[in-house]
Scaffold this motif. Structure first.
Motif, PDB file in Angstrom:
ATOM      1  N   ARG A 119     -14.739  80.705 -63.283  1.00 36.88           N
ATOM      2  CA  ARG A 119     -15.956  81.148 -63.960  1.00 36.88           C
ATOM      3  C   ARG A 119     -16.032  82.679 -63.985  1.00 36.88           C
ATOM      4  N   ARG A 120     -15.784  83.310 -62.839  1.00 37.14           N
ATOM      5  CA  ARG A 120     -15.876  84.772 -62.771  1.00 37.14           C
ATOM      6  C   ARG A 120     -14.807  85.440 -63.621  1.00 37.14           C
ATOM      7  N   LEU A 121     -13.610  84.875 -63.645  1.00 34.79           N
ATOM      8  CA  LEU A 121     -12.501  85.446 -64.399  1.00 34.79           C
ATOM      9  C   LEU A 121     -12.548  85.099 -65.889  1.00 34.79           C
ATOM     10  N   GLN A 122     -13.466  84.229 -66.269  1.00 37.04           N
ATOM     11  CA  GLN A 122     -13.633  83.807 -67.661  1.00 37.04           C
ATOM     12  C   GLN A 122     -12.302  83.322 -68.248  1.00 37.04           C
ATOM     13  N   THR A 123     -11.677  82.406 -67.523  1.00 38.98           N
ATOM     14  CA  THR A 123     -10.384  81.882 -67.948  1.00 38.98           C
ATOM     15  C   THR A 123     -10.329  80.383 -67.675  1.00 38.98           C
ATOM     16  N   ASP A 124      -9.348  79.728 -68.274  1.00 38.77           N
ATOM     17  CA  ASP A 124      -9.207  78.285 -68.075  1.00 38.77           C
ATOM     18  C   ASP A 124      -8.204  77.940 -66.991  1.00 38.77           C
ATOM     19  N   ARG A 125      -7.504  78.960 -66.456  1.00 41.09           N
ATOM     20  CA  ARG A 125      -6.478  78.659 -65.460  1.00 41.09           C
ATOM     21  C   ARG A 125      -6.233  79.868 -64.556  1.00 41.09           C
ATOM     22  N   ILE A 126      -5.761  79.581 -63.364  1.00 41.90           N
ATOM     23  CA  ILE A 126      -5.264  80.579 -62.422  1.00 41.90           C
ATOM     24  C   ILE A 126      -3.752  80.391 -62.373  1.00 41.90           C
ATOM     25  N   ASP A 127      -3.000  81.403 -62.744  1.00 42.65           N
ATOM     26  CA  ASP A 127      -1.546  81.245 -62.815  1.00 42.65           C
ATOM     27  C   ASP A 127      -0.903  81.167 -61.434  1.00 42.65           C
ATOM     28  N   LEU A 128      -1.447  81.910 -60.478  1.00 46.09           N
ATOM     29  CA  LEU A 128      -0.933  81.869 -59.106  1.00 46.09           C
ATOM     30  C   LEU A 128      -2.133  81.841 -58.165  1.00 46.09           C
ATOM     31  N   TYR A 129      -2.358  80.692 -57.534  1.00 44.96           N
ATOM     32  CA  TYR A 129      -3.488  80.544 -56.618  1.00 44.96           C
ATOM     33  C   TYR A 129      -2.943  80.627 -55.202  1.00 44.96           C
ATOM     34  N   LEU A 143      -4.286  70.406 -47.742  1.00 43.30           N
ATOM     35  CA  LEU A 143      -4.128  71.556 -48.637  1.00 43.30           C
ATOM     36  C   LEU A 143      -3.382  71.167 -49.905  1.00 43.30           C
ATOM     37  N   TRP A 144      -2.270  70.449 -49.738  1.00 42.29           N
ATOM     38  CA  TRP A 144      -1.476  70.106 -50.921  1.00 42.29           C
ATOM     39  C   TRP A 144      -2.205  69.102 -51.807  1.00 42.29           C
ATOM     40  N   GLN A 145      -2.993  68.213 -51.218  1.00 46.75           N
ATOM     41  CA  GLN A 145      -3.755  67.291 -52.053  1.00 46.75           C
ATOM     42  C   GLN A 145      -4.710  68.057 -52.962  1.00 46.75           C
ATOM     43  N   SER A 146      -5.383  69.076 -52.416  1.00 44.40           N
ATOM     44  CA  SER A 146      -6.328  69.846 -53.238  1.00 44.40           C
ATOM     45  C   SER A 146      -5.601  70.617 -54.326  1.00 44.40           C
ATOM     46  N   MET A 147      -4.425  71.162 -54.016  1.00 46.23           N
ATOM     47  CA  MET A 147      -3.679  71.917 -55.013  1.00 46.23           C
ATOM     48  C   MET A 147      -3.095  70.999 -56.085  1.00 46.23           C
ATOM     49  N   GLU A 148      -2.655  69.816 -55.678  1.00 44.15           N
ATOM     50  CA  GLU A 148      -2.114  68.860 -56.645  1.00 44.15           C
ATOM     51  C   GLU A 148      -3.158  68.482 -57.689  1.00 44.15           C
ATOM     52  N   VAL A 149      -4.399  68.319 -57.235  1.00 43.11           N
ATOM     53  CA  VAL A 149      -5.478  67.993 -58.173  1.00 43.11           C
ATOM     54  C   VAL A 149      -5.699  69.142 -59.152  1.00 43.11           C
ATOM     55  N   LEU A 150      -5.725  70.375 -58.635  1.00 45.89           N
ATOM     56  CA  LEU A 150      -5.940  71.541 -59.495  1.00 45.89           C
ATOM     57  C   LEU A 150      -4.805  71.699 -60.505  1.00 45.89           C
ATOM     58  N   VAL A 151      -3.574  71.467 -60.061  1.00 45.89           N
ATOM     59  CA  VAL A 151      -2.425  71.565 -60.972  1.00 45.89           C
ATOM     60  C   VAL A 151      -2.497  70.464 -62.024  1.00 45.89           C
ATOM     61  N   ALA A 152      -2.834  69.259 -61.613  1.00 46.94           N
ATOM     62  CA  ALA A 152      -2.924  68.146 -62.562  1.00 46.94           C
ATOM     63  C   ALA A 152      -4.009  68.390 -63.611  1.00 46.94           C
ATOM     64  N   ARG A 153      -5.066  69.063 -63.221  1.00 44.37           N
ATOM     65  CA  ARG A 153      -6.157  69.378 -64.149  1.00 44.37           C
ATOM     66  C   ARG A 153      -5.837  70.580 -65.039  1.00 44.37           C
ATOM     67  N   GLY A 154      -4.723  71.258 -64.779  1.00 48.20           N
ATOM     68  CA  GLY A 154      -4.351  72.431 -65.568  1.00 48.20           C
ATOM     69  C   GLY A 154      -5.094  73.693 -65.178  1.00 48.20           C
ATOM     70  N   GLU A 155      -5.785  73.646 -64.049  1.00 46.49           N
ATOM     71  CA  GLU A 155      -6.573  74.804 -63.626  1.00 46.49           C
ATOM     72  C   GLU A 155      -5.772  75.768 -62.763  1.00 46.49           C
ATOM     73  N   VAL A 156      -4.671  75.317 -62.210  1.00 45.04           N
ATOM     74  CA  VAL A 156      -3.758  76.144 -61.427  1.00 45.04           C
ATOM     75  C   VAL A 156      -2.340  75.829 -61.892  1.00 45.04           C
ATOM     76  N   VAL A 157      -1.510  76.873 -61.961  1.00 44.55           N
ATOM     77  CA  VAL A 157      -0.106  76.686 -62.355  1.00 44.55           C
ATOM     78  C   VAL A 157       0.800  76.672 -61.126  1.00 44.55           C
TER      79      VAL A 157
END
Length: 328
Positions: A119-129, A143-157
């Motif tokens: 929201r703050r970055l006004q973007t649809d994804r974080i390339d490196l979280y 930790l990996w479960q939370s990241m897997e969800v974010l990657v699957a949603r396209g919000e983290v690369v």
């Protein structure tokens, strides 16, 4: 601009990383926009920030400045590999807000802060979280479960780490492999001519697992900046002033070494890092466009084997990687 791959990924990033920690604190929004404009013009395509950055502007202020810069420049976002971090508490502990879980790297916090950063970055994804620090209370499966969800949603690369020990990197990526997940692709560490302890174990681990090293404080808080205004500003801090006094002879010799060859001390310090194994690019934190230009000039410095030996003599490292550095 020179580019390299981000760790073992196929994504190309500039060998100079624009650090934004000063934005909203020591650097005004107007100046921050000018610095990002100049970085983009020079081909710097790797921007690094964190959810907790903002200083006097308040936590999150830095991400908000970057977000407004993206919004004001349609089309620029896809030119940038954008990195941010999670760990810092985002609510004032003295307030009445919900602060019980608002820190660290639990699945609850990672998901919550990813939403906030997007929201703050006004973007649809974080390339490196990136995990800003190791959270010893959280298991890697969580930790990996939370990241897997974010990657699957396209919000983290990609996922990265910061301030991790070598065994943290090994544990993280071994467990990621068991889960058929890419795991960590980068590690941000304190690394400069004055502080070289990551050569013992962190760099060998990063090389083994294919992580790119992103050195923070590449000029040792201004110690390696010579007579720059930034160095003078930072030297007001008691710790830096004490270190400067302790290393005065070495720093004077270092400054002379640089100037004899027509380089600025700041450019030389960055160039040395660019010659080290595993280093993707140092994270610079310019407060002005001029400081950015000085940093980028490091790409034009080619250090000979003799130069590197001379710098090793001035600022000896730990002696290589462990255990050979201290045992037979």
């Amino acid at each position: 601009m020179d580019y390299t791959h981000l760790g073992r990924t196929g994504t190309s990033v500039s060998r100079i990383v624009l650090g934004t920690m000063n934005f909203g604190d020591r650097t005004t929004e107007e100046d921050a926009f000018a610095i990002m404009d100049r970085a983009h013009e020079l081909g710097v395509n790797f921007f690094d920030t964190a959810n907790g950055y903002g200083g006097a502007g308040g936590r999150g202020a830095t991400e908000e400045i970057i977000g407004r810069w993206f919004a004001a420049r349609p089309g620029v976002r896809d030119d940038i590999v954008l990195a941010t971090k999670v760990h810092s508490p985002m609510v004032d502990p003295t307030s009445d807000g919900d602060v019980v879980n608002a820190r660290g790297a639990s699945a609850w916090q990672v998901r919550r802060e990813a939403i906030g950063s997007l929201r703050r970055l006004q973007t649809d994804r974080i390339d490196l979280y990136q995990f800003h620090h190791i959270d010893r209370h959280i298991s890697w499966p969580e930790l990996w479960q939370s990241m897997e969800v974010l990657v699957a949603r396209g919000e983290v690369v990609y996922a990265g780490s910061s301030n991790f020990a070598a065994w943290n990197i090994a544990q993280a990526n071994e467990i990621a492999q068991q889960r058929h997940f890419l795991g960590l692709v980068s590690e941000q560490s304190l690394y400069n001519l004055v502080q070289r302890s990551i050569e013992l174990e962190v760099i060998p681990a990063a090389l083994n697992y294919g992580l790119g090293i992103l050195p923070w404080s590449p000029l040792a808080g201004g110690l390696l900046s010579g007579g720059s205004s930034d160095a003078k500003a930072r030297s007001a801090a008691a710790a830096v002033k004490s270190k400067r006094d302790e290393l005065r002879d070495q720093l004077d010799a270092y400054d002379a070494f640089a100037r004899e060859r027509g380089w600025t001390p700041a450019s030389l310090g960055l160039a040395w890092l660019l010659h080290q194994p595993g280093v993707t690019g140092p994270i610079i934190g310019p407060r002005t466009v001029e400081q950015l230009d000085t940093a980028v000039a490091a790409l034009d410095i080619e250090l000979s084997a003799e130069d590197l030996r001379a710098l090793d003599e001035l600022f000896p490292g730990p002696g290589g990687q462990a255990p050979e550095a201290y045992a037979w």
